[in-house]
Design a protein around this motif. Structure first.
Motif, mmCIF file in Angstrom:
data_model
loop_
_atom_site.group_PDB
_atom_site.id
_atom_site.type_symbol
_atom_site.label_atom_id
_atom_site.label_comp_id
_atom_site.label_asym_id
_atom_site.label_seq_id
_atom_site.Cartn_x
_atom_site.Cartn_y
_atom_site.Cartn_z
ATOM 1 N N TYR A 47 0.843 -1.194 0.000
ATOM 2 C CA TYR A 47 0.000 0.000 0.000
ATOM 3 C C TYR A 47 0.878 1.243 0.000
ATOM 4 O O TYR A 47 1.928 1.275 0.648
ATOM 5 C CB TYR A 47 -0.913 0.016 1.220
ATOM 6 C CG TYR A 47 -1.962 -1.078 1.196
ATOM 7 C CD1 TYR A 47 -3.188 -0.870 0.592
ATOM 8 C CD2 TYR A 47 -1.708 -2.314 1.783
ATOM 9 C CE1 TYR A 47 -4.153 -1.866 0.569
ATOM 10 C CE2 TYR A 47 -2.663 -3.325 1.763
ATOM 11 C CZ TYR A 47 -3.884 -3.094 1.153
ATOM 12 O OH TYR A 47 -4.828 -4.084 1.127
ATOM 13 N N SER A 48 0.399 2.234 -0.680
ATOM 14 C CA SER A 48 1.121 3.506 -0.696
ATOM 15 C C SER A 48 0.854 4.243 0.608
ATOM 16 O O SER A 48 -0.077 3.926 1.364
ATOM 17 C CB SER A 48 0.663 4.351 -1.888
ATOM 18 O OG SER A 48 -0.701 4.720 -1.746
ATOM 19 N N SER A 49 1.669 5.267 0.875
ATOM 20 C CA SER A 49 1.478 6.052 2.098
ATOM 21 C C SER A 49 0.131 6.762 2.104
ATOM 22 O O SER A 49 -0.508 6.912 3.151
ATOM 23 C CB SER A 49 2.612 7.067 2.232
ATOM 24 O OG SER A 49 2.649 7.925 1.095
ATOM 25 N N ALA A 50 -0.336 7.162 0.914
ATOM 26 C CA ALA A 50 -1.649 7.817 0.828
ATOM 27 C C ALA A 50 -2.759 6.845 1.190
ATOM 28 O O ALA A 50 -3.718 7.203 1.895
ATOM 29 C CB ALA A 50 -1.868 8.378 -0.573
ATOM 30 N N GLN A 51 -2.665 5.603 0.727
ATOM 31 C CA GLN A 51 -3.673 4.602 1.059
ATOM 32 C C GLN A 51 -3.670 4.290 2.553
ATOM 33 O O GLN A 51 -4.721 4.118 3.165
ATOM 34 C CB GLN A 51 -3.434 3.338 0.243
ATOM 35 C CG GLN A 51 -3.727 3.485 -1.239
ATOM 36 C CD GLN A 51 -3.352 2.246 -2.029
ATOM 37 O OE1 GLN A 51 -2.296 1.648 -1.806
ATOM 38 N NE2 GLN A 51 -4.216 1.861 -2.952
ATOM 39 N N VAL A 52 -2.477 4.187 3.122
ATOM 40 C CA VAL A 52 -2.374 3.940 4.566
ATOM 41 C C VAL A 52 -3.017 5.077 5.350
ATOM 42 O O VAL A 52 -3.748 4.862 6.323
ATOM 43 C CB VAL A 52 -0.903 3.748 4.981
ATOM 44 C CG1 VAL A 52 -0.777 3.682 6.492
ATOM 45 C CG2 VAL A 52 -0.333 2.494 4.342
ATOM 46 N N SER A 53 -2.800 6.302 4.940
ATOM 47 C CA SER A 53 -3.402 7.460 5.613
ATOM 48 C C SER A 53 -4.920 7.419 5.512
ATOM 49 O O SER A 53 -5.637 7.709 6.487
ATOM 50 C CB SER A 53 -2.863 8.761 5.009
ATOM 51 O OG SER A 53 -1.461 8.861 5.187
ATOM 52 N N GLN A 54 -5.437 7.044 4.337
ATOM 53 C CA GLN A 54 -6.878 6.938 4.166
ATOM 54 C C GLN A 54 -7.477 5.859 5.068
ATOM 55 O O GLN A 54 -8.529 6.060 5.689
ATOM 56 C CB GLN A 54 -7.204 6.650 2.704
ATOM 57 C CG GLN A 54 -6.911 7.802 1.763
ATOM 58 C CD GLN A 54 -7.179 7.433 0.315
ATOM 59 O OE1 GLN A 54 -7.497 6.289 -0.002
ATOM 60 N NE2 GLN A 54 -7.043 8.403 -0.573
ATOM 61 N N ARG A 56 -6.216 4.727 7.884
ATOM 62 C CA ARG A 56 -6.146 5.167 9.269
ATOM 63 C C ARG A 56 -7.238 6.186 9.583
ATOM 64 O O ARG A 56 -7.846 6.161 10.664
ATOM 65 C CB ARG A 56 -4.771 5.758 9.557
ATOM 66 C CG ARG A 56 -3.657 4.715 9.667
ATOM 67 C CD ARG A 56 -2.302 5.361 9.904
ATOM 68 N NE ARG A 56 -1.267 4.353 10.119
ATOM 69 C CZ ARG A 56 0.028 4.629 10.196
ATOM 70 N NH1 ARG A 56 0.439 5.889 10.070
ATOM 71 N NH2 ARG A 56 0.910 3.665 10.397
ATOM 72 N N ALA A 57 -7.512 7.075 8.626
ATOM 73 C CA ALA A 57 -8.579 8.055 8.827
ATOM 74 C C ALA A 57 -9.934 7.363 8.926
ATOM 75 O O ALA A 57 -10.778 7.720 9.760
ATOM 76 C CB ALA A 57 -8.586 9.070 7.689
ATOM 77 N N ARG A 58 -10.144 6.355 8.093
ATOM 78 C CA ARG A 58 -11.407 5.615 8.143
ATOM 79 C C ARG A 58 -11.542 4.862 9.455
ATOM 80 O O ARG A 58 -12.617 4.825 10.053
ATOM 81 C CB ARG A 58 -11.471 4.640 6.969
ATOM 82 C CG ARG A 58 -12.798 3.892 6.881
ATOM 83 C CD ARG A 58 -12.831 2.955 5.699
ATOM 84 N NE ARG A 58 -14.089 2.234 5.638
ATOM 85 C CZ ARG A 58 -14.354 1.262 4.777
ATOM 86 N NH1 ARG A 58 -13.424 0.916 3.881
ATOM 87 N NH2 ARG A 58 -15.519 0.649 4.785
#
Length: 251
Positions: A47-54, A56-58
């Motif tokens: 997973y990309s860092s952007a996907q990981v951030s999404q 975690r936000a969810r």
């Protein structure tokens, strides 16, 4: 003779190697193929860092929603029912239950209301900290419900029970065991005539009465033709969300 023996030994070694290779060669090829497939799968599932951030936000949003829903359904343990830090849970249990039993029953009698003197407490005082906490959660709900019943015109509160055995109620209903550590509470409230509506409405609209009561079921029984009384059988549950450490332990 030495050369002959050496040649024979070498021949036997080569024959053995051929036999072993024929038996294990296919397994070795399959294992190497599986390793290459696993490496490709790992390389493609990152997973990309952007996907990981999404994600975690969810996850944070779901956790917040869980807390909000729990606040609407699970009764909040009032101050004084949990043992203070540095205090023996057993001592706190004995002192608190004795105080509430004396004050609540005396207060109800002054309102001409009879209350089950056991308040649903177990006949033998628990000694384990977790069981003590579970019973005090149930007692918190019992005390609130009794006061609500008296204020609503009840004539009595009977058959109070605080269940300390975990998991039993879920399995009896054929449901999966809940991750929540809950305390089932049941009781019967007695009214003269048909004046049960104020109590039921107050039980449902619990925000004005200090938060939810953890109502699970409410059954209004037929009126007793001899005494003219009507009983309301109530099932409640007190509990709390699992702590983060409990969730991690379950994983």
């Amino acid at each position: 003779q030495f050369l002959v023996a050496t040649a024979i030994g070498l021949g036997l070694f080569l024959i053995g190697e051929m036999i072993v290779g024929s038996l294990t060669g296919s397994d070795l090829v399959k294992a190497e193929r599986d390793i290459r497939a696993a490496k490709r799968a790992l390389a493609s599932s990152s997973y990309s860092s952007a996907q990981v951030s999404q994600l975690r936000a969810r996850l944070g949003g779901l956790e917040q929603r869980t807390v909000e829903l729990a606040g609407l359904a699970l009764p909040t343990l009032r101050q004084g029912f949990a043992a203070p830090a540095g205090t023996s849970p057993s001592r706190h249990y004995i002192e608190l239950t004795g105080q509430i039993r004396q004050e609540l029953i005396a207060w109800a009698l002054r309102q001409d209301v009879e209350v089950d003197e056991s308040l649903g407490l177990p006949p033998v005082s628990p000694t384990e900290a977790q069981t003590i906490s579970r019973v005090l959660r149930g007692l918190d709900i019992v005390e609130r419900t009794v006061r609500l019943a008296v204020h609503s015109g009840a004539r009595g509160v009977e058959d109070i029970e605080i269940t300390t055995r975990t998991g039993r109620h879920g399995r009896m209903r054929g449901l999966p065991e809940s991750p929540l550590d809950t305390t089932p509470v049941s009781l019967v409230v007695v009214f003269d005539g048909d004046e049960v509506r104020p109590f039921v409405h107050a039980l449902l609209g619990s925000e004005e009465d200090g938060g939810p009561f953890g109502l699970v079921a409410c059954e209004v029984l037929p009126k007793d033709p001899r005494r003219g009384q009507r009983r309301v059988r109530i099932s409640l549950e007190a509990g709390s969300l699992p702590q983060p450490t409990d969730v991690e332990a379950g994983l």
